[in-house]
Design a protein around this motif. Structure first.
Motif, PDB file in Angstrom:
ATOM      1  N   GLY A 130       2.174  -1.075   6.213  1.00 42.80           N
ATOM      2  CA  GLY A 130       0.797  -0.800   6.634  1.00 42.80           C
ATOM      3  C   GLY A 130       0.111  -2.066   7.125  1.00 42.80           C
ATOM      4  O   GLY A 130       0.499  -3.178   6.777  1.00 42.80           O
ATOM      5  N   SER A 131      -0.926  -1.849   7.927  1.00 41.96           N
ATOM      6  CA  SER A 131      -1.635  -2.972   8.549  1.00 41.96           C
ATOM      7  C   SER A 131      -2.583  -3.643   7.547  1.00 41.96           C
ATOM      8  O   SER A 131      -3.145  -2.988   6.668  1.00 41.96           O
ATOM      9  CB  SER A 131      -2.432  -2.435   9.744  1.00 41.96           C
ATOM     10  OG  SER A 131      -3.477  -3.318  10.073  1.00 41.96           O
ATOM     11  N   ALA A 132      -2.771  -4.950   7.751  1.00 45.31           N
ATOM     12  CA  ALA A 132      -3.684  -5.702   6.880  1.00 45.31           C
ATOM     13  C   ALA A 132      -5.144  -5.366   7.167  1.00 45.31           C
ATOM     14  O   ALA A 132      -5.996  -5.488   6.286  1.00 45.31           O
ATOM     15  CB  ALA A 132      -3.451  -7.196   7.057  1.00 45.31           C
ATOM     16  N   THR A 133      -5.434  -4.943   8.389  1.00 53.00           N
ATOM     17  CA  THR A 133      -6.844  -4.759   8.773  1.00 53.00           C
ATOM     18  C   THR A 133      -7.212  -3.333   9.167  1.00 53.00           C
ATOM     19  O   THR A 133      -8.386  -2.994   9.169  1.00 53.00           O
ATOM     20  CB  THR A 133      -7.203  -5.682   9.962  1.00 53.00           C
ATOM     21  OG1 THR A 133      -6.249  -5.440  11.002  1.00 53.00           O
ATOM     22  CG2 THR A 133      -7.195  -7.141   9.578  1.00 53.00           C
TER      23      THR A 133
ATOM     24  N   PRO B 249       0.810  -1.225   0.000  1.00 50.14           N
ATOM     25  CA  PRO B 249       0.000   0.000   0.000  1.00 50.14           C
ATOM     26  C   PRO B 249       0.835   1.263   0.000  1.00 50.14           C
ATOM     27  O   PRO B 249       0.572   2.194  -0.761  1.00 50.14           O
ATOM     28  CB  PRO B 249      -0.812  -0.097   1.293  1.00 50.14           C
ATOM     29  CG  PRO B 249      -0.761  -1.501   1.710  1.00 50.14           C
ATOM     30  CD  PRO B 249       0.429  -2.145   1.086  1.00 50.14           C
ATOM     31  N   THR B 250       1.845   1.313   0.865  1.00 50.35           N
ATOM     32  CA  THR B 250       2.620   2.546   1.017  1.00 50.35           C
ATOM     33  C   THR B 250       3.753   2.632   0.008  1.00 50.35           C
ATOM     34  O   THR B 250       4.365   3.691  -0.150  1.00 50.35           O
ATOM     35  CB  THR B 250       3.263   2.575   2.417  1.00 50.35           C
ATOM     36  OG1 THR B 250       4.066   1.381   2.548  1.00 50.35           O
ATOM     37  CG2 THR B 250       2.229   2.610   3.520  1.00 50.35           C
ATOM     38  N   GLY B 251       4.092   1.519  -0.616  1.00 48.92           N
ATOM     39  CA  GLY B 251       5.254   1.478  -1.506  1.00 48.92           C
ATOM     40  C   GLY B 251       6.562   1.457  -0.723  1.00 48.92           C
ATOM     41  O   GLY B 251       7.643   1.481  -1.302  1.00 48.92           O
ATOM     42  N   ASP B 252       6.472   1.400   0.607  1.00 49.86           N
ATOM     43  CA  ASP B 252       7.660   1.441   1.467  1.00 49.86           C
ATOM     44  C   ASP B 252       7.777   0.093   2.199  1.00 49.86           C
ATOM     45  O   ASP B 252       6.963  -0.228   3.065  1.00 49.86           O
ATOM     46  CB  ASP B 252       7.500   2.605   2.463  1.00 49.86           C
ATOM     47  CG  ASP B 252       8.620   2.666   3.489  1.00 49.86           C
ATOM     48  OD1 ASP B 252       9.534   1.820   3.446  1.00 49.86           O
ATOM     49  OD2 ASP B 252       8.571   3.572   4.345  1.00 49.86           O
TER      50      ASP B 252
ATOM     51  N   ILE C 122      -5.266  -0.234  -4.123  1.00 50.15           N
ATOM     52  CA  ILE C 122      -5.907  -0.550  -5.415  1.00 50.15           C
ATOM     53  C   ILE C 122      -5.025  -0.007  -6.554  1.00 50.15           C
ATOM     54  O   ILE C 122      -4.779  -0.707  -7.545  1.00 50.15           O
ATOM     55  CB  ILE C 122      -7.312   0.118  -5.512  1.00 50.15           C
ATOM     56  CG1 ILE C 122      -8.195  -0.214  -4.310  1.00 50.15           C
ATOM     57  CG2 ILE C 122      -7.987  -0.187  -6.853  1.00 50.15           C
ATOM     58  CD1 ILE C 122      -8.758  -1.564  -4.236  1.00 50.15           C
ATOM     59  N   GLN C 123      -4.553   1.216  -6.370  1.00 52.07           N
ATOM     60  CA  GLN C 123      -3.715   1.822  -7.411  1.00 52.07           C
ATOM     61  C   GLN C 123      -2.459   0.987  -7.649  1.00 52.07           C
ATOM     62  O   GLN C 123      -2.080   0.719  -8.793  1.00 52.07           O
ATOM     63  CB  GLN C 123      -3.323   3.239  -6.983  1.00 52.07           C
ATOM     64  CG  GLN C 123      -2.621   4.023  -8.057  1.00 52.07           C
ATOM     65  CD  GLN C 123      -2.284   5.424  -7.556  1.00 52.07           C
ATOM     66  OE1 GLN C 123      -1.648   5.577  -6.513  1.00 52.07           O
ATOM     67  NE2 GLN C 123      -2.722   6.428  -8.279  1.00 52.07           N
ATOM     68  N   ASN C 124      -1.837   0.552  -6.556  1.00 56.14           N
ATOM     69  CA  ASN C 124      -0.616  -0.250  -6.707  1.00 56.14           C
ATOM     70  C   ASN C 124      -0.912  -1.627  -7.300  1.00 56.14           C
ATOM     71  O   ASN C 124      -0.087  -2.198  -8.006  1.00 56.14           O
ATOM     72  CB  ASN C 124       0.122  -0.364  -5.369  1.00 56.14           C
ATOM     73  CG  ASN C 124       0.727   0.982  -4.965  1.00 56.14           C
ATOM     74  OD1 ASN C 124       0.816   1.896  -5.781  1.00 56.14           O
ATOM     75  ND2 ASN C 124       1.128   1.112  -3.714  1.00 56.14           N
ATOM     76  N   ALA C 125      -2.093  -2.160  -6.995  1.00 57.18           N
ATOM     77  CA  ALA C 125      -2.471  -3.449  -7.604  1.00 57.18           C
ATOM     78  C   ALA C 125      -2.606  -3.286  -9.120  1.00 57.18           C
ATOM     79  O   ALA C 125      -2.144  -4.132  -9.894  1.00 57.18           O
ATOM     80  CB  ALA C 125      -3.776  -3.956  -7.001  1.00 57.18           C
TER      81      ALA C 125
ATOM     82  N   ASP D 291       2.189  -5.387   6.768  1.00 50.59           N
ATOM     83  CA  ASP D 291       2.937  -5.710   7.986  1.00 50.59           C
ATOM     84  C   ASP D 291       2.327  -6.961   8.608  1.00 50.59           C
ATOM     85  O   ASP D 291       1.119  -7.197   8.481  1.00 50.59           O
ATOM     86  CB  ASP D 291       2.854  -4.544   8.987  1.00 50.59           C
ATOM     87  CG  ASP D 291       3.636  -3.329   8.482  1.00 50.59           C
ATOM     88  OD1 ASP D 291       4.550  -3.505   7.656  1.00 50.59           O
ATOM     89  OD2 ASP D 291       3.310  -2.202   8.909  1.00 50.59           O
ATOM     90  N   VAL D 292       3.161  -7.719   9.328  1.00 50.84           N
ATOM     91  CA  VAL D 292       2.628  -8.947   9.938  1.00 50.84           C
ATOM     92  C   VAL D 292       1.631  -8.587  11.038  1.00 50.84           C
ATOM     93  O   VAL D 292       1.647  -7.474  11.569  1.00 50.84           O
ATOM     94  CB  VAL D 292       3.757  -9.841  10.528  1.00 50.84           C
ATOM     95  CG1 VAL D 292       4.696 -10.313   9.440  1.00 50.84           C
ATOM     96  CG2 VAL D 292       4.509  -9.133  11.653  1.00 50.84           C
ATOM     97  N   GLU D 293       0.783  -9.535  11.376  1.00 50.78           N
ATOM     98  CA  GLU D 293      -0.183  -9.313  12.465  1.00 50.78           C
ATOM     99  C   GLU D 293       0.582  -9.045  13.758  1.00 50.78           C
ATOM    100  O   GLU D 293       1.561  -9.761  14.047  1.00 50.78           O
ATOM    101  CB  GLU D 293      -1.085 -10.549  12.642  1.00 50.78           C
ATOM    102  CG  GLU D 293      -2.090 -10.747  11.529  1.00 50.78           C
ATOM    103  CD  GLU D 293      -2.955  -9.527  11.267  1.00 50.78           C
ATOM    104  OE1 GLU D 293      -3.541  -8.984  12.230  1.00 50.78           O
ATOM    105  OE2 GLU D 293      -3.035  -9.095  10.098  1.00 50.78           O
TER     106      GLU D 293
END
Ligand code: AHR
Length: 493
Positions: free
Chosen positions: A253-256, A245-248, A267-270, A305-307
């Motif tokens: 970033g969090s999954a949830t 998501p962040t490109g970093d 979505i844009q990166n996908a 990021d992992v949970e």
């Protein structure tokens, strides 16, 4: 409600959508193989020869066509002879890439082949070019596929398997530009040529050899590699692209827990994968005018990021409606480019990254991504139809196409339309303009939820598809409502 038009020309049949586009990837990483797939014969969790019955059943439900193994970066340090013979004698090793845990090699070649037999899918072996030898890889092929008397075939028989297995897909290396040896493209291309020479077609088995292709937008790799390959010994090259998501990479970033801006950024990166496919294919075509070499996206998916509280080396993440939307976008793009994209393998099948299945002890849940694979399964081996949608835009700071779609036709004449709406506010009324075929009976399913909704071990049914009546036929037009943040599949007979 916004309006959109979907144009489908049933007379313009394009490429076959290989079932392998709906493929998966399993690595000795975290709880993918151990706990996720393999629990051992003595486990209290219901299993067949050590494979979890619930997971195998779920993978059959989505018609899993192919499974890549044993990695990933793990494959670049895997020595297959450590994973055969009596389990108590198998060598233990350190899984240096993924958490530094001890790998006891109790899941090896025989277990993987048995897993594929239980699922009913093709095995895809990723060979060790990074730290292995030519002889080691050549002997693995002999071990798996030679029907006769030879040192490796005899060893296989001694280990309880009389007849060879069929092995089609063989990856000659993994990420050799990175964890597979930090090679430069020219060096890898030489290595590829050398390694593949000794991977023989034994006893009627025909290998489909896959060269390690580029990382994301590394067009130089594709250009150099393609200039040194020939179609006689290469069936495909691979591409790896993860959506962050962040490109970093240091703060994905969090999954949830994410904002709407992060949602649209994901979505844009996908969507970026389409540009990668187009540009890599252009370069491939320069060297391979007859399009004989395919593109295999053998690692793709969302990487967050992992949970919290889980081992950072295990890459365990939850899976929300956002993942369902990006899965839908990716699969529609792969379908649309199925003239060149011959296989794709989402990373990874159980408990790692964008998984279709999560497990905890004896519990198993199907993720929103799983449901997209199920809703899309009839695209497998169907023929892509020419289609176009005059999609509007979604998002505020980050603007993306709101609607994604692909359409295919099966031999019996039935059409499958898969369409997703990533817009979090707007519902769309999509009018289908179908040319070359009369509208027959329709049936539809929908997966719809809040962007951050997910299935948990407490409630595994929060995000699930239901049958859908949000369409009507008016004359020769089908009018379909596609709600905000939803994936819809509609079959037209
Ligand atoms: O899927 C996780 C890792 O991502 C794989 O091991 C590697 O090939 C890629 O970098």
């Amino acid at each position: 409600m916004k309006q959109a038009k979907l144009y489908v020309n049933a007379a313009n049949r394009k490429s076959k959508i290989n079932k392998e586009i709906y493929g998966h990837f399993s690595e000795h990483l975290g709880r993918c193989i151990y706990e996720g797939i393999y629990v051992g014969e003595n486990s209290a969790i219901p299993n067949t020869n050590g494979m979890r019955n619930d997971v195998v059943e779920a993978l059959k439900e989505i018609k899993t066509p192919v499974l890549r193994w044993p990695g990933g970066c793990f494959a670049d340090e895997y020595h297959w002879k450590d994973g055969i013979g009596p389990k108590e004698d198998r060598k233990k090793m350190v899984n240096t890439n993924w958490g530094g845990v001890t790998e006891d090699n109790s899941f090896g070649t025989h277990e993987f082949m048995e897993l594929c037999e239980q699922i009913g899918c093709e095995p895809y072996i990723s060979g060790n070019v990074g730290s292995g030898t030519v002889q080691e890889l050549a002997e693995w092929v002999e071990y798996m596929t030679f029907d006769g008397i030879s040192p490796m075939a005899d060893l296989r028989k001694k280990n309880g398997r009389e007849k060879p297995w069929k092995l089609k897909y063989l990856g000659i290396g993994n990420e050799n530009w990175g964890c597979g040896g930090s090679m430069l493209p020219e060096y890898y291309a030489h290595e590829y040529r050398r390694y593949q020479t000794f991977c023989r077609n034994f006893s009627g088995n025909e290998l489909y050899k896959i060269a390690c292709g580029p990382n994301a937008a590394d067009y130089n790799w594709t250009d150099k590699l393609m200039s040194m390959l020939n179609t006689f010994h290469t069936k495909a090259i691979s591409l790896h692209y993860y959506t962050i998501p962040t490109g970093d990479w240091s703060k994905k970033g969090s999954a949830t827990e994410f904002s709407t801006e992060e949602y649209y950024k994901t979505i844009q990166n996908a969507y970026q994968i389409e540009e990668l496919i187009v540009k890599h294919c252009e370069i491939m075509s320069k060297h391979d005018k007859d399009h004989e070499i395919g593109l295999i996206v053998d690692e793709w998916g969302n990487w967050f990021d992992v949970e919290p509280g889980t081992n950072p080396g295990f890459l365990y993440q939850q899976n929300t409606m956002r993942d369902a939307i990006t899965a839908s976008i990716n699969l529609n793009i792969f379908n649309q480019h199925s003239d060149r994209v011959v296989m794709a393998n989402i990373a990874q099948v159980v408990n790692v990254l964008q998984s279709v299945i999560l497990t905890e002890g004896d519990k198993m849940i199907k993720t929103p991504t799983f449901h997209v694979f199920r809703m899309y399964r009839d695209h497998q081996e169907a023929t892509l139809l020419d289609s176009y949608i005059d999609s509007c835009e979604a998002g505020e700071e980050v603007i993306v196409p709101a609607l994604s779609q692909s359409v295919s036709i099966r031999e019996d004449g039935s059409i499958l339309i898969t369409i997703s709406n990533c817009d979090l506010q707007e519902e769309y009324e999509v009018t289908l303009d179908l040319v070359g075929k009369a509208l027959g009976d329709c049936s539809a399913e929908i997966l719809q939820s809040k962007m951050d909704a997910y299935n948990s071990f407490e409630d595994g049914h929060v995000v699930e598809p239901v049958s859908y009546e949000g369409y009507r036929v008016e004359g020769d037009k089908l009018i379909l409502t596609v709600p905000a943040c939803s994936v819809v599949s509609i079959k037209v007979k």
